[in-house]
Design an enzyme around this catalytic site. Structure first.
Site, mmCIF file in Angstrom:
data_model
loop_
_atom_site.group_PDB
_atom_site.id
_atom_site.type_symbol
_atom_site.label_atom_id
_atom_site.label_comp_id
_atom_site.label_asym_id
_atom_site.label_seq_id
_atom_site.Cartn_x
_atom_site.Cartn_y
_atom_site.Cartn_z
ATOM 1 N N ASP A 1 -6.408 1.162 1.085
ATOM 2 C CA ASP A 1 -6.503 1.524 2.501
ATOM 3 C C ASP A 1 -7.865 1.113 3.043
ATOM 4 O OD1 ASP A 1 -8.307 3.382 1.542
ATOM 5 O OD2 ASP A 1 -7.340 5.114 2.484
ATOM 6 N N LYS B 1 0.833 -1.203 0.000
ATOM 7 C CA LYS B 1 0.000 0.000 0.000
ATOM 8 C C LYS B 1 0.867 1.252 0.000
ATOM 9 C CE LYS B 1 -1.712 2.056 3.559
ATOM 10 N NZ LYS B 1 -2.431 2.445 4.802
#
Length: 284
Positions: free
Chosen positions: A170, A152
């Site tokens: 997220d 991420k």
């Protein structure tokens, strides 16, 4: 932006529209129909948030990398209020690598988990200084080797500092793509793969911004503002939140609700669209 209308638009994008009636999305949706619906949602969100951008303040890849690591389990706003002091004192990886951990901890205390985060940012700074000549690498396989950096974080840096497409999975992204039934996966890597397959790779970074912005401003975790949602007709989860337009309008956050966004130094396009800079740390 932020006032509801009957569907009008401004030069900066669509206003938040009042929802009058919504037809449920078919449960037996075909793969082709899913792709079409997903891409239409992204197009709609691109009109609502034409100025969407990463909501962490940064001037270079190193600052974005550190800020993204610090953003775990806290808000981008809190990170943006904290990093000016950090980067003023330690502007380069070499500076932060040689820092006294106790001094860094004191600066990072407002971000929460400050001891763990101090260890991560000092560790990744040492790795940058020793293994990459003080430069943030522009390859996924190199970034994920750095302490505290996962896929991420790597895709945030690649997409926004290097212009290389990536999907940022997220908590907002995970919540919304499941609400929209783009995927039923819960593992971030599997979500990334499933959603990525619905869109051209060139759209991945902007798609991430659109989804995350919508999750922060309208499609909230606990009480989504369904009655003020511009993509309600495309959403299988319509009705999970407040459907009354006036009540939903009161749930809107950030520039949609007339409040400052996450960045102290937002891009000019955001300001031109009616967005406001966030206050610095300690401001009333």
């Amino acid at each position: 932006m932020g006032e509801q209308s009957s569907g009008g638009s401004k030069k900066t994008g669509k206003t938040v529209r009042t929802v009058t009636s919504v037809k449920p999305v078919k449960k037996d949706e075909s793969r082709t129909a899913l792709v079409r619906r997903a891409r239409r949602i992204n197009r709609e969100l691109a009109e609502v948030y034409p100025y969407a951008h990463p909501e962490l303040d940064f001037d270079n890849p190193f600052q974005l990398l550190v800020a993204t690591v610090l953003s775990a389990q806290t808000t981008d706003l809190r990170v943006n209020q904290t990093t000016p002091a950090l980067f003023a004192r330690y502007p380069t990886p070499e500076d932060l690598a040689a820092a006294n951990p106790e001094e860094v901890e004191e600066i990072l205390r407002p971000c929460g988990f400050f001891r763990m985060k101090t260890k991560s940012v000092i560790g990744l700074s040492k790795a940058l200084a020793e293994d990459f000549s003080g430069e943030v690498p522009g390859r996924l396989e190199d970034l994920v080797k750095l302490p505290g950096v996962g896929r991420k974080t790597a895709f945030v840096v690649l997409g926004n500092a290097f212009g290389r497409p990536g999907i940022t999975v997220d908590t907002h992204f995970q919540r919304l793509v499941r609400r929209w039934q783009w995927t039923q996966e819960s593992d971030p890597d599997k979500i990334e793969a499933a959603v990525g397959a619905l869109f051209p790779k060139s759209e991945w970074t902007d798609l991430s911004h659109h989804v995350i912005w919508h999750g922060r401003r309208i499609c909230h975790a606990r009480k989504p503002a369904c009655g003020a949602c511009p993509i309600a007709p495309l959403c299988p989860a319509y009705g999970e939140g407040e459907t009354d337009p006036e009540k939903a309008k009161k749930l809107l956050k950030y520039e949609k609700g007339g409040f400052p966004g996450q960045r102290l130094k937002p891009p000019q396009a955001y300001l031109d669209a009616g967005g406001k800079p966030a206050p610095p740390l300690g401001a009333a």
